[in-house]
Design an enzyme around this catalytic site. Structure first.
Site, PDB file in Angstrom:
ATOM      1  N   SER A 158      68.770  38.781  23.519  1.00 37.12           N
ATOM      2  CA  SER A 158      69.791  39.410  24.358  1.00 37.12           C
ATOM      3  C   SER A 158      71.123  38.715  24.147  1.00 37.12           C
ATOM      4  CB  SER A 158      69.399  39.319  25.832  1.00 37.12           C
ATOM      5  OG  SER A 158      70.507  39.697  26.635  1.00 37.12           O
ATOM      6  N   HIS A 176      69.108  43.177  21.697  1.00 37.31           N
ATOM      7  CA  HIS A 176      69.168  43.687  23.080  1.00 37.31           C
ATOM      8  C   HIS A 176      70.590  43.543  23.621  1.00 37.31           C
ATOM      9  CE1 HIS A 176      67.163  44.646  26.946  1.00 37.31           C
ATOM     10  NE2 HIS A 176      68.036  43.811  27.489  1.00 37.31           N
ATOM     11  N   ASP A 188      72.978  44.263  26.874  1.00 35.62           N
ATOM     12  CA  ASP A 188      72.962  44.551  28.309  1.00 35.62           C
ATOM     13  C   ASP A 188      74.293  45.152  28.750  1.00 35.62           C
ATOM     14  OD1 ASP A 188      70.355  43.538  29.191  1.00 35.62           O
ATOM     15  OD2 ASP A 188      71.103  41.608  28.498  1.00 35.62           O
ATOM     16  N   MET A 244      76.330  46.519  31.830  1.00 31.31           N
ATOM     17  CA  MET A 244      76.354  46.458  33.311  1.00 31.31           C
ATOM     18  C   MET A 244      77.685  46.996  33.813  1.00 31.31           C
ATOM     19  SD  MET A 244      74.786  42.674  33.975  1.00 31.31           S
ATOM     20  CE  MET A 244      73.508  41.962  32.925  1.00 31.31           C
ATOM     21  N   HIS A 255      70.312  48.322  26.931  1.00 35.22           N
ATOM     22  CA  HIS A 255      69.733  48.292  28.282  1.00 35.22           C
ATOM     23  C   HIS A 255      70.846  48.614  29.260  1.00 35.22           C
ATOM     24  CE1 HIS A 255      67.792  45.593  31.637  1.00 35.22           C
ATOM     25  NE2 HIS A 255      67.788  46.876  31.958  1.00 35.22           N
ATOM     26  N   MET A 267      72.268  49.053  32.642  1.00 35.57           N
ATOM     27  CA  MET A 267      72.142  48.767  34.078  1.00 35.57           C
ATOM     28  C   MET A 267      73.352  49.391  34.745  1.00 35.57           C
ATOM     29  SD  MET A 267      70.757  44.894  33.584  1.00 35.57           S
ATOM     30  CE  MET A 267      71.296  44.915  31.871  1.00 35.57           C
ATOM     31  N   MET A 307      61.329  44.807  34.134  1.00 36.52           N
ATOM     32  CA  MET A 307      62.209  43.671  34.454  1.00 36.52           C
ATOM     33  C   MET A 307      61.398  42.568  35.118  1.00 36.52           C
ATOM     34  SD  MET A 307      65.285  44.309  33.379  1.00 36.52           S
ATOM     35  CE  MET A 307      65.943  42.780  34.057  1.00 36.52           C
ATOM     36  N   ASP A 344      61.714  41.835  30.162  1.00 37.93           N
ATOM     37  CA  ASP A 344      63.080  41.331  30.115  1.00 37.93           C
ATOM     38  C   ASP A 344      63.360  40.444  31.326  1.00 37.93           C
ATOM     39  OD1 ASP A 344      65.781  40.945  29.721  1.00 37.93           O
ATOM     40  OD2 ASP A 344      66.351  43.032  30.097  1.00 37.93           O
TER      41      ASP A 344
HETATM   42  C1  DX5 Z   1      69.323  40.611  32.882  1.00 41.91           C
HETATM   43  C2  DX5 Z   1      69.300  41.160  31.479  1.00 41.91           C
HETATM   44  C3  DX5 Z   1      68.533  40.366  30.512  1.00 41.91           C
HETATM   45  C4  DX5 Z   1      69.050  38.960  30.283  1.00 41.91           C
HETATM   46  C5  DX5 Z   1      67.865  38.093  30.034  1.00 41.91           C
HETATM   47  O1  DX5 Z   1      69.763  41.610  33.752  1.00 41.91           O
HETATM   48  O2  DX5 Z   1      68.754  42.474  31.474  1.00 41.91           O
HETATM   49  O3  DX5 Z   1      68.439  41.040  29.264  1.00 41.91           O
HETATM   50  O4  DX5 Z   1      69.927  38.846  29.203  1.00 41.91           O
HETATM   51  O5  DX5 Z   1      68.297  36.795  29.949  1.00 41.91           O
HETATM   52  P1  DX5 Z   1      67.261  35.578  29.972  1.00 41.91           P
HETATM   53  O6  DX5 Z   1      66.370  35.728  28.800  1.00 41.91           O
HETATM   54  O7  DX5 Z   1      68.155  34.393  29.914  1.00 41.91           O
HETATM   55  O8  DX5 Z   1      66.499  35.681  31.279  1.00 41.91           O
HETATM   56 ZN    ZN Z   2      68.356  43.389  29.512  1.00 40.17          ZN
END
Ligand code: DX5
Ligand code: ZN
Length: 234
Positions: free
Chosen positions: A19, A42, A44, A46, A75, A77, A146, A184
């Site tokens: 990620s 990956h 993210d 947001m 991903h 969010m 998650m 994740d």
């Molecule tokens: C959190 C993200 C994850 C995050 C995971 O909302 O969706 O993808 O990057 O990070 P680690 O591996 O540090 O928990």
């Molecule tokens: Zn993620």
């Protein structure tokens, strides 16, 4: 590709998806190159509405797609995935995952993502039960469970979500579903084996990869640990 079976990906499982949330955002091209050998990248997204954090969006994804051959695992969010998810597929993302909690019609969003040329993923927060979604998983290519509350990297793994993984793994092994099971949050050398034993195919890891001196070696090491602990892959 739209409609393509996830079986080709599963042949290479366990899959490791670093990620870039844990990467240096000023050097994203270099940070992507640093995880060469990763199966998926990956990303993210947001929106500061669905989760209390803001990261990056489509323009950054479009730029990243130009500098890497690693299949991109977006991903989302975000609120209103019906409006915002298909453009990530059109841009060339390999898999586009949105949250079950963010829409009343996840099937329609999955259909639009697939029609735009990507695999479609459904994600559930730690407190969201999977049973109400088992039926519609037939319309998805991936399920992202998650294992932390979405929004931030570096949180502690929540082992209780593995019951959801095991339930879906049983359906996949019985031939009733074909989803790639992804996890994740909080995945590292200490937690990946439990996730693998429960039946995960694809492991997202942010801080565990990018805090390592050699991120590519961290990816390879996580893959070895997962492979050794994955009963469904042996
Ligand atoms: C959190 C993200 C994850 C995050 C995971 O909302 O969706 O993808 O990057 O990070 P680690 O591996 O540090 O928990
Ligand atoms: Zn993620």
């Amino acid at each position: 590709m739209a409609g393509q079976s996830p079986v080709a990906s599963l042949a290479q499982a366990p899959l490791i998806a670093p990620s870039i949330l844990a990467a240096d955002f000023a050097r994203l091209a270099d940070e992507t190159a640093a995880v060469h050998g990763a199966d998926w990248l990956h990303v993210d997204v947001m929106d500061n509405h669905f989760v209390p954090n803001l990261t990056l969006g489509l323009p950054v994804v479009e730029s990243l797609l130009k500098v890497t051959d690693i299949p991109m695992d977006c991903h989302l969010m975000i609120e209103d995935p019906a409006r915002w998810a298909p453009p990530y597929a059109e841009a060339g993302a390999y898999n586009v995952t949105f949250h079950a909690e963010a829409t009343d019609d996840p099937r329609a969003v999955a259909r639009d993502i697939r029609a735009a040329g990507a695999r479609a993923g459904l994600s559930v927060k730690p407190g969201t039960p999977i049973d109400p979604y088992l039926e519609i998983l037939r319309d998805f290519d991936t399920l992202l469970v998650m294992s932390v509350e979405p929004g931030f990297g570096g949180q502690k793994f929540m082992p209780e979500v593995l019951a959801k993984v095991a339930a879906v793994r049983a359906l996949v092994d019985a031939g009733e579903l074909t989803v790639v099971v992804e996890i994740d949050g909080g995945i590292n050398a200490d937690t990946i084996e439990a996730a693998a034993e429960a039946g995960v195919d694809c492991f997202v890891a942010g801080s565990a990869v990018y805090s390592a001196a050699d991120p590519a070696e961290a990816v390879a090491s996580l893959r070895r640990r997962a492979a050794a602990a994955s009963p469904h892959l042996s």
